[in-house]
Scaffold this active site. Structure first.
Site, short mmCIF file in Angstrom:
data_model
loop_
_atom_site.label_atom_id
_atom_site.label_comp_id
_atom_site.label_asym_id
_atom_site.label_seq_id
_atom_site.Cartn_x
_atom_site.Cartn_y
_atom_site.Cartn_z
CB CYS A 30 -0.97 -0.05 1.18
SG CYS A 30 -2.28 1.18 1.07
CG HIS A 53 -3.19 -3.46 3.66
ND1 HIS A 53 -2.29 -2.73 4.38
CD2 HIS A 53 -3.81 -2.59 2.83
CE1 HIS A 53 -2.36 -1.45 4.01
NE2 HIS A 53 -3.27 -1.34 3.07
CD GLU A 99 -0.48 -5.26 6.24
OE1 GLU A 99 -0.41 -5.85 5.14
OE2 GLU A 99 -0.81 -4.06 6.34
#
Ligand SMILES: Nc1ncnc2c1ncn2[C@@H]1O[C@H](COP(=O)(O)OP(=O)(O)O)[C@@H](O)[C@H]1O
Ligand SMILES: [Mg+2]
Lengths: 87, 752, 226, 87
Positions: free
Chosen positions: C87, C196, C198
């Protein structure tokens, strides 16, 4: 066809976080001697037909009611004479 | 305020006859006279500035104070309460050494003038309250109300407000996990932009707003001070908007979420190193508020040199510096030997920090400018001993007629066909439609601890990775109910938020509120306010959930027309292991659907009466808080013991709305049977409180029924999760596709 | 022995802590790196996390790109250090010209947060080897400036060289040209993407899927096998 | 002290949804006769000292490397002659 440019800037007394962030980055880029940076918006309007007084007045109204929020922003309207040499 | 010569304390004493603009600053004559009496002389310009902002409605709660006292007087015994009303935000013990702080605030008026910045700075302000308690902010919520969905101005206000909340909260890295969006013409000129935040800390990290220890330094850090919203606190927040006088609307502040993010990190780092004795955020009334409150809550006095305040605009007068509402500033009290380290941390985060004063032995707040003393006051008289009004209140004469206009007598659908078309109308109406277009503009995932977010019944955040400890929050309010009966309306808001938290499996612990009303100078509004506060205080006592803090927003009216009385209630809950949370979505075909609670013919203030008949009248649904508590216990036990796989509380829109939402979220339909003793219409649209629909795996059916039976909670089997339609047997069936298109299409069609 | 993976914190980084957690859950050792520190502290790979560094003022990633830590990251990335930009990190990588093209505001002009379906187009990079080419995954997406643009020459070249690493499937959330969600450099050590991973490493959290974990196991395997 | 203005616009071939959104709103506001709108950024830099060739070159470099991303944007640099009448 002509181009009318409306520049919209935050009023001077209003905080401009974007301009400040740019200014604070300058020394790191090795750039000194700029005491203030303000960041605003530039609108380029391509107008069909001639840009006469009446058109300018209408664009002024448009800027006042729509392109800018005059609670926090000032604006200027100008006719762009010639296409500037880009870059 | 003349500045030549400087209006010092001596100068004021020597020139008693100088006229000061107390009226322009919003003080009443008797209030000004009280200032003179307190000081024993006329105030200096700077003192007047301080008293006027601090004694404004917004900062002093002068109209509401006498009623708000009930929250303390009727507070239930609660072991969970660590810090109660009066601090920046309340703090609740959630176990395992963790404490949680949360609060809701309003930023209504600024958001009408400049929707983006008004809403953005609303988020900024509430988050600073949370940091000031010592906590790391972990989530935000945003209860919102706008004018009619199809009104052209709503298209200006709503997208700006939503972008502002998102723009600020997303940039801070705070997941937005809940809120409300309500449309009603009564909010046309007065949108309600409430924002709430939650923070988490260890017990030992709780910080308070007080300046103690003579010699300790007062450090101002964060943004430079500019001419933002000068007088904003007193004028913008407390004055009725009147179309005739737009010039009275001063510039709103512009927020800098990036600066605030740095403020969060550097403050938390300073807390971690135990560098902070006391702390206060700068919100409404800026430095006036921070200095007087810190000094007033502490043991000593305070001396401040205003010349040391870093300015964005060097032409500001001392009065303006004291009143400025520049955002993203905090004030910390630090022991002298720790100042260097404190400043170092600020520098690490590129945050400007300056020592502007120190705590003194005495009991005065003294402020200097250009060598002269321009303020010398007892800080308590500024911060805590402002005027208190016993405003007259009276039940409005139209209340009886409103209540007599019974919604239960409205014409009901005569055929299955009509029933079906009303269901479609309801599900597609702006208030009942999916708010995804709005909520997808908010980050739900940041921080990696979001267990539940919208459109779940409550937002839920994991607090501890190891144990799975989590907290849940829901906010609710129904201005239509409150208009019909403010006492009951406030209790219904509380009951709904409580129910929403319990539905997800969390145990409700504490309450924050945001009380949005019209002008307190109108006895009818004042009555609504008094009733709502009484209702909420009584309700909290009964449910055992103390009010830990909140916010009052008055003067929400355009001309004579006040908004519906709108108490918004936030309930915070705790769950031992977030793995046990109960989602709204149907999980598996074949699971049995049960309706918990009693369904009565209750249509006053209902979504049905609004959408189908454009009607508001009668009485709101009955409240039974003991029943709410029992329902909550059942839902929590069922979640803990794995007896239910999904649950959804019933509120506006009734059962059909809840079932449609669960079906759409899970992508699974339902077949429902109208239970004995109920007609289809009442079954689908009634808004009786104290109810929820749960889906029970077949293997748990007996155990679940036994539990409800043993504890005396009415439970009715109403159908089964199945297929790709919502079917009411013998009446109609609606495909999920059709429902989805309606439910999700409405808001984008109006606003995108 | 395990790999040390650095995660840079810029002012305004938001997902640095989550990224460190994801690295830990994958079995590697997360190392916090600070934007003012040029020293990478002997990490074996670097993640530039998501967030709004410098508020995304000027342009997303434009100011961070000039931070001291980036001097070293740029130099070492060119020498083969594995770098993942998520991002805002992706935006920093394009601003730093470690990856071609640029990022602009979403075409619908709103921030968007959703569970996004992606196709892994290139499973040969340092960060994607635990996927298979063509695999479809769901990863949370949340951004304001996610519109990937480049001139058609660059786009054709990326396609021809198999450097489009991820593509949006079913729905293009931001107007990215050719549905591009992420790209890699020629060597495959530098990868950037808007979604994302994560946030998709634990079953209960976020969208409840773990489709993002292979990013971190891919790099771990690569580093430990070396 | 002088002011240098840097205008940054998206390259013409790149979609400008902000400009388009403005343009699409115009008919609703009762505004006809504008065939295109583009929205860009305007930076106002307050320069200490004189704005000579050397300064302008440095600002040009600054614009090229920092204020604009020339992969996607064009820019122009100009010295602002007089303070324009605001609004
Ligand atoms: N402005 C908003 N911001 C965040 N979440 C919202 C907002 N408006 C509604 N929601 C969420 O959408 C869901 C449905 O809202 P609502 O119908 O008011 O819930 P309920 O009736 O259960 O209180 C809830 O999860 C709520 O938190
Ligand atoms: Mg609910």
């Amino acid at each position: 066809m002509a181009r009318v440019v409306v520049d919209v800037m935050l009023k001077p007394e209003i905080l401009d976080p974007q301009g400040q962030a740019v200014q604070r980055a300058l020394p790191r880029l090795g750039f000194e001697g700029i005491s203030d940076v303000r960041q605003g918006k530039r609108f380029e309007l391509e107008v069909d037909g001639p840009v006469d007084e009446a058109t300018l007045t209408r664009i002024h109204d448009l800027a006042e009611s729509f392109l800018a929020n005059t609670v926090i922003e000032d604006f200027t309207v100008k006719v762009e004479e010639v296409a500037e040499a880009a870059k | 305020m003349s500045r030549t010569p400087l209006d010092t304390v001596e100068h004021a004493a020597a020139t008693p006859d100088v006229e000061l603009p107390w009226a322009e600053l919003g003080l009443k004559k008797d209030e000004y006279e009280r200032v003179v009496e307190i000081l024993g002389r006329r105030p200096t310009g700077a003192e007047l500035a301080m008293y006027s902002v601090m004694w404004s409605e917004h900062c002093s709660y002068k109209s509401s104070k006498v009623h708000l006292r009930q929250f303390g007087e009727k507070a239930p015994q609660s072991d969970a309460l660590l810090v109660g009303i009066g601090e920046n935000a309340g703090v609740v013990d959630v176990g395992q050494g963790y404490a949680v702080t949360f609060k809701v605030e309003s930023h209504n008026h600024p958001s009408y003038v400049e929707p983006y910045q008004g809403a953005a700075t609303g988020v900024g302000g509430i988050v600073r309250d949370i940091i000031a308690m010592g906590a790391r902010p972990v989530a935000v919520v945003d209860p919102l109300r706008f004018g009619a969905a199809d009104h052209p101005d709503t298209k200006r206000v709503l997208p700006g407000v939503v972008a502002g909340i998102g723009g600020y909260g997303n940039c801070l890295g705070l997941p937005n996990i809940g809120g409300e969006v309500v449309f009603d013409a009564c909010y046309q000129g007065n949108p309600l932009v409430n924002a709430g935040a939650i923070g988490v800390m260890r017990h030992e990290d709780i910080h308070l707003a007080k300046a103690s220890g003579a010699g300790n330094k007062v450090v101002l850090y964060g943004a430079r001070t500019g001419g933002d919203g000068i007088g904003g606190a007193s004028i913008l927040a407390s004055e009725t908007f009147d179309d005739a006088k737009p010039s009275k609307r001063p510039a709103v502040q512009v927020g800098d979420p990036f600066q605030e993010k740095l403020l969060i990190e550097c403050t938390l780092e300073a807390f971690k190193e135990k560098l902070v004795v006391g702390i206060q955020d700068l919100g409404a009334a800026g430095l006036s508020c921070a200095t007087s409150e810190l000094a007033s809550n502490g043991s000593g006095g305070m001396r401040v040199t205003l010349d040391d305040v870093p300015l964005r605009d060097s032409t500001l007068s001392p009065e303006e510096i004291l009143m400025s509402e520049s955002q993203e500033r905090m004030c910390a009290v630090v022991e002298p030997e720790k100042v260097a380290r404190f400043l170092e941390i600020c520098e690490k985060w590129d945050v400007i920090a300056t020592v502007i004063g120190e705590v003194t032995d005495g009991d005065r707040l003294e402020i200097y400018w250009h060598g002269g003393k321009i303020v010398d006051v007892d800080p308590r008289t500024v911060a805590h001993e402002g005027p208190v009004y016993e405003r007259p209140y009276a039940r409005p004469d139209w209340q009886d007629a409103l209540q007599a206009d019974d919604a239960n007598k409205l014409s009901r659908p005569a055929t299955s066909e009509e029933l079906k078309s009303q269901v479609l109308k309801l599900v597609g109406s702006p208030n009942q439609a999916s708010k995804k277009w709005i909520t997808s503009q908010y980050d739900h995932f940041v921080q990696g601890n979001t267990v539940l977010a919208q459109p779940e019944d409550s937002g839920m955040i994991r607090v501890d990775e190891e144990s799975g400890l989590g907290v849940a929050i829901a906010t609710d309010g129904n201005g239509r109910y409150a208009k019909l009966d403010p006492y009951t309306g406030a209790q219904l808001a509380l009951a709904e938020a409580y129910r929403n938290v319990a539905t997800t499996g969390a145990k409700p612990l504490a309450v924050s509120d945001c009380l949005n009303f019209g002008s307190p100078e109108d006895p009818a509004v004042m009555w609504q306010f008094a009733e709502a506060v009484r209702g909420l205080a009584d309700g909290c006592l009964q449910l055992g959930t103390p009010v830990t803090g909140g916010n009052v927003s008055l003067y929400n009216q355009t001309g004579e027309a006040a908004i519906h009385p709108t108490p918004v209630v936030a309930v915070l809950g705790v769950i031992d292991d977030v793995a046990r949370r109960t989602p709204v979505a149907f999980q598996e075909d074949g699971q049995l659907l049960y309706l918990l609670g009693d369904t009565r013919e209750e249509f006053g203030g209902s979504a049905w009466s609004q959408v189908i008949h454009d009607h508001l009248g009668g009485l709101p649904p009955k409240v039974d808080l003991e029943r709410e508590r029992l329902l909550g216990e059942i839902l929590i036990s069922a979640s803990r013991d794995g007896m239910i796989d999904s649950a959804h509380d019933l509120s506006d829109g009734g059962l059909i709305q809840a079932v449609v939402e669960s079906a759409l979220l899970g992508g699974k339909g339902a077949r429902l049977v109208v239970p004995d003793g109920l007609d289809a219409f009442t079954f689908l649209f009634s808004e009786s409180a104290g109810r929820a629909v749960v889906a029970v795996p077949r293997s748990e059916e007996v155990r679940f029924n036994d539990m409800c039976g043993a504890r005396g909670l009415p439970v009715t089997r109403i159908g089964v999760v199945d297929g790709d339609a919502v079917e009411i047997q013998g009446e109609f069936a609606l495909s999920l596709n059709e429902l989805r298109e309606l439910h999700e299409g409405t808001i984008p069609a109006l606003l995108a | 022995m395990t790999a040390r993976i650095g995660v840079v914190t810029f002012p305004g980084s938001l997902d640095d802590r989550d990224t460190r957690r994801a690295i830990r859950l994958a079995g590697a050792e997360p190392v916090a790196l600070w934007h003012k520190d040029k020293n990478l502290h002997q990490v074996d790979a670097v993640v530039l996390p998501g967030g709004f560094s410098y508020g995304d003022y000027l342009r997303a990633g434009a100011i961070s790109r000039f931070s001291p830590v980036m001097e070293t990251v740029i130099e070492q990335a060119k020498a083969g250090l594995p770098v993942l930009g998520i991002c805002n990190g992706f935006q920093v990588l394009t601003e730093a010209h470690l990856l071609p093209g640029g990022m602009l505001g979403n075409d619908h002009l709103h921030f968007i947060c959703r569970d996004q379906k992606l196709r892994v187009e290139n499973a040969d990079t340092s960060w994607t080897s635990d996927y298979t080419a063509g695999q479809e995954i769901h990863i949370p997406l949340k951004n304001m400036d996610g519109r990937y643009v480049a001139d058609s020459y660059t786009l054709d070249k990326l396609e021809a060289e198999g450097r489009v690493a991820f593509r949006y499937v079913d729905f293009n959330p931001n107007g990215s040209l050719r549905d591009i969600a992420g790209i890699t450099n020629e060597a495959g050590n530098v990868v950037g993407l808007m979604p994302h991973p994560e946030h998709a490493v634990e079953p209960l959290i976020g969208t409840g899927r773990t489709d993002g974990l292979p990013f971190f196991t891919s790099i771990l395997k690569k580093l430990v096998n070396v």
